[in-house]
Design an enzyme around this catalytic site. Structure first.
Site, mmCIF file in Angstrom:
data_model
loop_
_atom_site.group_PDB
_atom_site.id
_atom_site.type_symbol
_atom_site.label_atom_id
_atom_site.label_comp_id
_atom_site.label_asym_id
_atom_site.label_seq_id
_atom_site.Cartn_x
_atom_site.Cartn_y
_atom_site.Cartn_z
ATOM 1 N N THR A 239 8.520 28.319 -33.273
ATOM 2 C CA THR A 239 9.551 27.621 -32.496
ATOM 3 C C THR A 239 9.270 27.851 -31.008
ATOM 4 O OG1 THR A 239 11.088 29.498 -32.384
ATOM 5 C CG2 THR A 239 11.243 28.086 -34.334
ATOM 6 N N LYS B 44 5.372 33.987 -27.771
ATOM 7 C CA LYS B 44 5.265 35.160 -26.884
ATOM 8 C C LYS B 44 6.585 35.909 -26.722
ATOM 9 C CE LYS B 44 3.861 32.412 -23.531
ATOM 10 N NZ LYS B 44 3.438 31.204 -24.200
ATOM 11 N N VAL C 30 -1.741 35.211 -26.900
ATOM 12 C CA VAL C 30 -2.612 35.299 -25.724
ATOM 13 C C VAL C 30 -3.902 34.554 -26.056
ATOM 14 C CG1 VAL C 30 -3.870 36.819 -24.143
ATOM 15 C CG2 VAL C 30 -1.692 37.578 -25.103
ATOM 16 N N LYS D 152 1.978 37.155 -20.833
ATOM 17 C CA LYS D 152 0.728 37.509 -21.523
ATOM 18 C C LYS D 152 0.169 38.832 -20.987
ATOM 19 C CE LYS D 152 -0.289 32.694 -22.514
ATOM 20 N NZ LYS D 152 -0.886 31.447 -21.995
ATOM 21 N N GLY E 186 -3.693 24.715 -27.400
ATOM 22 C CA GLY E 186 -4.051 23.624 -28.316
ATOM 23 C C GLY E 186 -3.402 23.871 -29.665
#
Ligand SMILES: NC(=O)c1ccc[n+]([C@@H]2O[C@H](COP(=O)([O-])OP(=O)(O)OC[C@H]3O[C@@H](n4cnc5c(N)ncnc54)[C@H](OP(=O)(O)O)[C@@H]3O)[C@@H](O)[C@H]2O)c1
Length: 356
Positions: A98, A127, A154, A226, A324
């Site tokens: 999500t 994340k 990451v 990250k 991607g």
């Protein structure tokens, strides 16, 4: 071995994963003896579907993006039911894909907690919960003897977390420096080639690299989350996103970016973490004019890269795609395979590989 999966969030990454299962299902069974079945899906927009025999992954990948579209499947309904998808008895793994909330980590945090309480392994590309509360989530999963992994958070499918943890396991990692956001890297390349900031941003949006709201990409907050995850993972840092000094690319002057190569330099947005000799951990996100000889200076377009500084190998750089849907779906698949490998003795895999 059959693994029953529930997907929460059937957006780009969730669909990318369903597509991978449709494309690679047979190869995964042959090569890894793993039969992946998507038995439940829940999505805020598309609704919910459950079939203990397995939903058709291609149908999920190609589902029309229409409100309540999952109702058209057998066992489907127009309203989402994340709780049921996660807690259904037959589900072994929960895949969370999500949207990321960098402030609360929700709804993914709740999904992760519920998965653990229900005895399910959990993999995510989100994340939010990992940056904000990864330490607790990892500890609790380990205590419950459940898998929890998140390679995609990451550099999407490029395996930097597992690389650092497993391949560099015998080294001491003293620091890292990374190009961790493809949009800003693409834009810096276009600005260096002569584009204005606005033209470079529009190009990134037209190519699908930048979000409609690009604040997190160009302001640095995506890289900050990250950097925090990497610092927790490899430097033992405990802290919050706001502990990291942050500057994005918006304040850079286009003429400076354009002029840098003539001075033997190239501007990059760098997320950096370092452990000083006195044990202090220094973290930052900021644009840096790197010397052209730095491996990160050669990383162009929307690519990402990270250099680990280690005691035994010196600097080691890994580069690859940083975003991607398919790449991130691959990260989820690699998480599942990694968790299964931890549970199944490695010799089993060696014997199997040797017989092929
Ligand atoms: N795409 C990438 O390249 C990439 C790379 C690395 C990491 N990630 C991370 O992976 C995650 C998924 O990315 P994505 O590109 O697939 O995003 P996305 O296309 O926006 O898909 C997210 C899906 O989750 C649904 N959703 C939102 N809240 C939900 C809830 N409470 N319960 C159930 N479903 C919910 C959304 O529905 P609505 O549309 O109705 O909100 C949407 O269908 C994000 O956390 C992202 O940051 C993505």
């Amino acid at each position: 071995m059959q693994l029953n999966l529930a997907i929460i969030g059937l957006g780009g990454v969730g669909r990318g994963f369903a597509e991978l299962v449709a494309d690679r299902g047979v190869a995964l069974l042959d090569r890894h003896d793993i039969d992946l079945k998507i038995v439940a899906v829940s999505d805020a927009f598309l609704g919910f579907a459950f079939d203990p025999e397995g939903l058709d992954p291609l149908q999920l990948a190609q589902l029309p993006r229409e409100a309540g579209a999952l109702a058209a499947l057998s066992g489907g309904q127009a309203n989402p039911d994340n709780r049921r998808a996660i807690t259904e008895k037959v589900v072994d793994f929960v895949l969370e894909a999500t949207v990321t909330d960098p402030v609360t980590g929700e709804p993914a945090m709740t999904h992760c907690n519920l998965a653990r309480e229900s005895g399910k392994h959990f993999v995510t590309s989100n994340k939010g919960p990992i940056a904000l509360d990864g330490r607790r989530l990892r500890r609790e999963a380990a205590t419950s003897r459940l898998g929890l992994d998140y390679e995609g958070v990451v550099m999407s499918g490029t395996p930097v977390l597992r690389f650092g943890r497993e391949c560099l396991a015998g080294c001491r990692i003293d620091g890292f420096r990374g190009i961790l956001n493809g949009t800003s890297n693409f834009m810096l390349g276009r600005i260096e080639a002569g584009a204005t900031f606005q033209a470079a941003l529009k190009e990134a949006q037209d190519l699908g690299y930048a979000e409609a709201d690009p604040t997190a990409d160009i302001g640095g907050s995506d890289v900050r989350l990250k950097t925090l995850i990497l610092a927790q993972e490899f430097l033992g840092f405990h802290g919050a996103p706001t502990d990291i000094e942050m500057q994005g690319i918006a304040e850079l002057k286009a003429e400076d970016v354009h002029a840098a190569p003539a001075q033997g330099r190239r501007w990059k947005l760098i997320g950096e973490g370092r452990r000083n000799a006195d044990g202090r951990i220094l973290l930052s996100v900021r644009p840096i004019a790197l010397p052209l000889s730095d491996p990160l200076a050669g990383v162009g377009g929307a690519m990402n890269a990270i250099t680990f500084s280690t005691d035994l190998l010196g600097d080691v750089t890994v580069s690859g795609p940083g975003a991607g849907r398919r790449e991130t779906a691959f990260a989820l698949l690699s998480d599942i395979l990694g968790i299964v490998r931890m549970a199944v003795p490695p010799r089993y895999n060696l014997r199997k590989a040797a017989s092929q």
